[in-house]
Write a protein that holds these residues in place. Structure first.
Motif, PDB file in Angstrom:
ATOM      1  N   PHE A   1       0.855  -1.186   0.000  1.00  0.00           N
ATOM      2  CA  PHE A   1       0.000   0.000   0.000  1.00  0.00           C
ATOM      3  C   PHE A   1       0.889   1.234   0.000  1.00  0.00           C
ATOM      4  O   PHE A   1       1.934   1.253   0.640  1.00  0.00           O
ATOM      5  CB  PHE A   1      -0.876   0.064   1.260  1.00  0.00           C
ATOM      6  N   ASN A   2       0.407   2.251  -0.677  1.00  0.00           N
ATOM      7  CA  ASN A   2       1.157   3.499  -0.729  1.00  0.00           C
ATOM      8  C   ASN A   2       0.293   4.653  -0.282  1.00  0.00           C
ATOM      9  O   ASN A   2      -0.945   4.580  -0.362  1.00  0.00           O
ATOM     10  CB  ASN A   2       1.611   3.761  -2.167  1.00  0.00           C
ATOM     11  N   CYS A   3       0.935   5.718   0.135  1.00  0.00           N
ATOM     12  CA  CYS A   3       0.201   6.931   0.434  1.00  0.00           C
ATOM     13  C   CYS A   3       1.116   8.124   0.210  1.00  0.00           C
ATOM     14  O   CYS A   3       2.350   7.991   0.281  1.00  0.00           O
ATOM     15  CB  CYS A   3      -0.393   6.843   1.830  1.00  0.00           C
ATOM     16  N   THR A   4       0.545   9.244  -0.115  1.00  0.00           N
ATOM     17  CA  THR A   4       1.303  10.481  -0.282  1.00  0.00           C
ATOM     18  C   THR A   4       0.731  11.528   0.655  1.00  0.00           C
ATOM     19  O   THR A   4      -0.463  11.510   0.969  1.00  0.00           O
ATOM     20  CB  THR A   4       1.249  11.001  -1.727  1.00  0.00           C
ATOM     21  N   TYR A   5       1.572  12.432   1.112  1.00  0.00           N
ATOM     22  CA  TYR A   5       1.130  13.513   1.982  1.00  0.00           C
ATOM     23  C   TYR A   5       1.590  14.836   1.391  1.00  0.00           C
ATOM     24  O   TYR A   5       2.621  14.904   0.710  1.00  0.00           O
ATOM     25  CB  TYR A   5       1.632  13.319   3.421  1.00  0.00           C
ATOM     26  N   SER A   6       0.827  15.886   1.664  1.00  0.00           N
ATOM     27  CA  SER A   6       1.065  17.144   0.958  1.00  0.00           C
ATOM     28  C   SER A   6       1.942  18.121   1.728  1.00  0.00           C
ATOM     29  O   SER A   6       2.572  18.985   1.118  1.00  0.00           O
ATOM     30  CB  SER A   6      -0.273  17.812   0.631  1.00  0.00           C
ATOM     31  N   ASN A   7       1.989  18.006   3.050  1.00  0.00           N
ATOM     32  CA  ASN A   7       2.703  19.003   3.845  1.00  0.00           C
ATOM     33  C   ASN A   7       4.125  18.533   4.157  1.00  0.00           C
ATOM     34  O   ASN A   7       4.322  17.580   4.915  1.00  0.00           O
ATOM     35  CB  ASN A   7       1.943  19.279   5.138  1.00  0.00           C
TER      36      ASN A   7
ATOM     37  N   ASN B   1       9.669   8.071   2.358  1.00  0.00           N
ATOM     38  CA  ASN B   1      10.508   8.851   1.454  1.00  0.00           C
ATOM     39  C   ASN B   1      10.112  10.311   1.624  1.00  0.00           C
ATOM     40  O   ASN B   1       9.108  10.762   1.070  1.00  0.00           O
ATOM     41  CB  ASN B   1      10.306   8.387   0.012  1.00  0.00           C
ATOM     42  N   ARG B   2      10.910  11.036   2.414  1.00  0.00           N
ATOM     43  CA  ARG B   2      10.556  12.431   2.714  1.00  0.00           C
ATOM     44  C   ARG B   2      10.661  13.309   1.470  1.00  0.00           C
ATOM     45  O   ARG B   2       9.888  14.242   1.301  1.00  0.00           O
ATOM     46  CB  ARG B   2      11.467  12.982   3.804  1.00  0.00           C
ATOM     47  N   ALA B   3      11.608  13.021   0.610  1.00  0.00           N
ATOM     48  CA  ALA B   3      11.793  13.853  -0.588  1.00  0.00           C
ATOM     49  C   ALA B   3      10.561  13.777  -1.486  1.00  0.00           C
ATOM     50  O   ALA B   3      10.119  14.779  -2.052  1.00  0.00           O
ATOM     51  CB  ALA B   3      13.040  13.412  -1.331  1.00  0.00           C
ATOM     52  N   SER B   4      10.013  12.584  -1.613  1.00  0.00           N
ATOM     53  CA  SER B   4       8.839  12.389  -2.468  1.00  0.00           C
ATOM     54  C   SER B   4       7.538  12.494  -1.686  1.00  0.00           C
ATOM     55  O   SER B   4       6.457  12.421  -2.286  1.00  0.00           O
ATOM     56  CB  SER B   4       8.901  11.020  -3.150  1.00  0.00           C
ATOM     57  N   GLN B   5       7.625  12.634  -0.352  1.00  0.00           N
ATOM     58  CA  GLN B   5       6.442  12.725   0.511  1.00  0.00           C
ATOM     59  C   GLN B   5       5.550  11.512   0.295  1.00  0.00           C
ATOM     60  O   GLN B   5       4.345  11.643   0.003  1.00  0.00           O
ATOM     61  CB  GLN B   5       5.722  14.061   0.287  1.00  0.00           C
TER      62      GLN B   5
ATOM     63  N   SER C   1      12.318   7.260   8.902  1.00  0.00           N
ATOM     64  CA  SER C   1      13.020   7.587   7.660  1.00  0.00           C
ATOM     65  C   SER C   1      13.919   6.448   7.187  1.00  0.00           C
ATOM     66  O   SER C   1      14.115   6.251   5.988  1.00  0.00           O
ATOM     67  CB  SER C   1      13.848   8.849   7.836  1.00  0.00           C
ATOM     68  N   SER C   2      14.445   5.708   8.130  1.00  0.00           N
ATOM     69  CA  SER C   2      15.358   4.617   7.787  1.00  0.00           C
ATOM     70  C   SER C   2      14.596   3.362   7.369  1.00  0.00           C
ATOM     71  O   SER C   2      15.201   2.370   6.979  1.00  0.00           O
ATOM     72  CB  SER C   2      16.237   4.305   8.992  1.00  0.00           C
ATOM     73  N   GLY C   3      13.288   3.395   7.455  1.00  0.00           N
ATOM     74  CA  GLY C   3      12.498   2.201   7.179  1.00  0.00           C
ATOM     75  C   GLY C   3      12.493   1.299   8.394  1.00  0.00           C
ATOM     76  O   GLY C   3      13.465   1.275   9.161  1.00  0.00           O
TER      77      GLY C   3
END
Lengths: 116, 110
Positions: free
Chosen positions: B21-27, B65-69, B52-54
């Motif tokens: 499952f994936n999710c994206t966040y905007s902030n 993945n903070r860069a890709s949010q 962040s390290s998984g």
């Protein structure tokens, strides 16, 4: 130990009536949160308290909604002049400390509100 | 645009399958990240935090993945008991004000 409890579990009311929803957090938990969850959606933040102080009420939809936690334990969410669009599951959650963004929030079973 | 976006599914998989499952966040200021699990007609419960390290917990692996949010959850060797809705959650600050995604429904079939 006892988890978060909420009462009533189900509330059916007529449009225009006021309702009060109660949350009893886990003993000793400082932070208490209210969320609203529509069917098929995730919970939506309403407001939260640290001890008795309301810290953020930005999620309350309008001024018919209010919440209090006068002694820093039990909290009441009040909806005045209910409307059909207020029908939802209202969930309460608590956590141990005010800080700590990584702390787990423990949710109660919710109050299912139906406004006819 | 929703602050946290997930594909609602449902994902129907056989027992033993691997599902992601994936999710994206905007902030981009979001500070902490979680997956919560919600069974039908029950309250949400924390499944795991996402670092962040998984991080891994048994059959479950979460990645950030903070860069890709972007946040992901991988479930290996699916069990019937994994059937539930998985909620992607972010915390914008240390206040604990959680922002939930819509949830992704998983149904594991025999």
């Amino acid at each position: 130990g006892a988890g978060v409890s909420q009462s009533p579990r189900y509330k059916v009311t007529k449009r225009g009536q006021d309702v009060a929803l109660r949350c009893d957090p886990i003993s000793g938990h400082v932070s208490l949160y209210w969320y609203r969850q529509a069917l098929g959606q995730g919970p939506e933040f309403l407001t939260y308290f640290n001890y008795e102080a309301q810290q953020d009420k930005s999620g309350l939809p309008n001024d018919r909604f209010s919440a209090e936690r006068p002694e820093g334990s039990i909290s009441t969410l009040t909806i005045q002049r209910t409307e059909q669009r207020d029908s939802a599951m209202y969930r309460c959650a608590s956590k141990t400390d005010p800080g700590g963004g990584w702390d787990e929030q423990f949710f109660g079973p919710g109050t299912r509100l139906t406004v006819l | 645009r929703k602050e946290v976006e997930q594909d609602p599914g449902p994902f129907n998989v056989p027992e033993g399958a691997t599902v992601a499952f994936n999710c994206t966040y905007s902030n981009s200021a979001s500070q902490s990240f979680f997956w919560y699990r919600q069974d039908c007609r029950k309250e949400p419960k924390l499944l795991m935090s996402v670092y962040s390290s998984g991080n891994e917990d048994g059959r479950f692996t979460a990645q950030l993945n903070r860069a890709s949010q972007y946040i992901s959850l991988l479930i290996r060797d699916s069990k019937l008991s994994d059937s539930a809705t998985y909620l992607c959650v972010v915390n914008l600050s240390n206040t604990g004000k959680l922002i939930f995604g819509q949830g992704t429904t998983l149904q594991v079939k025999p």
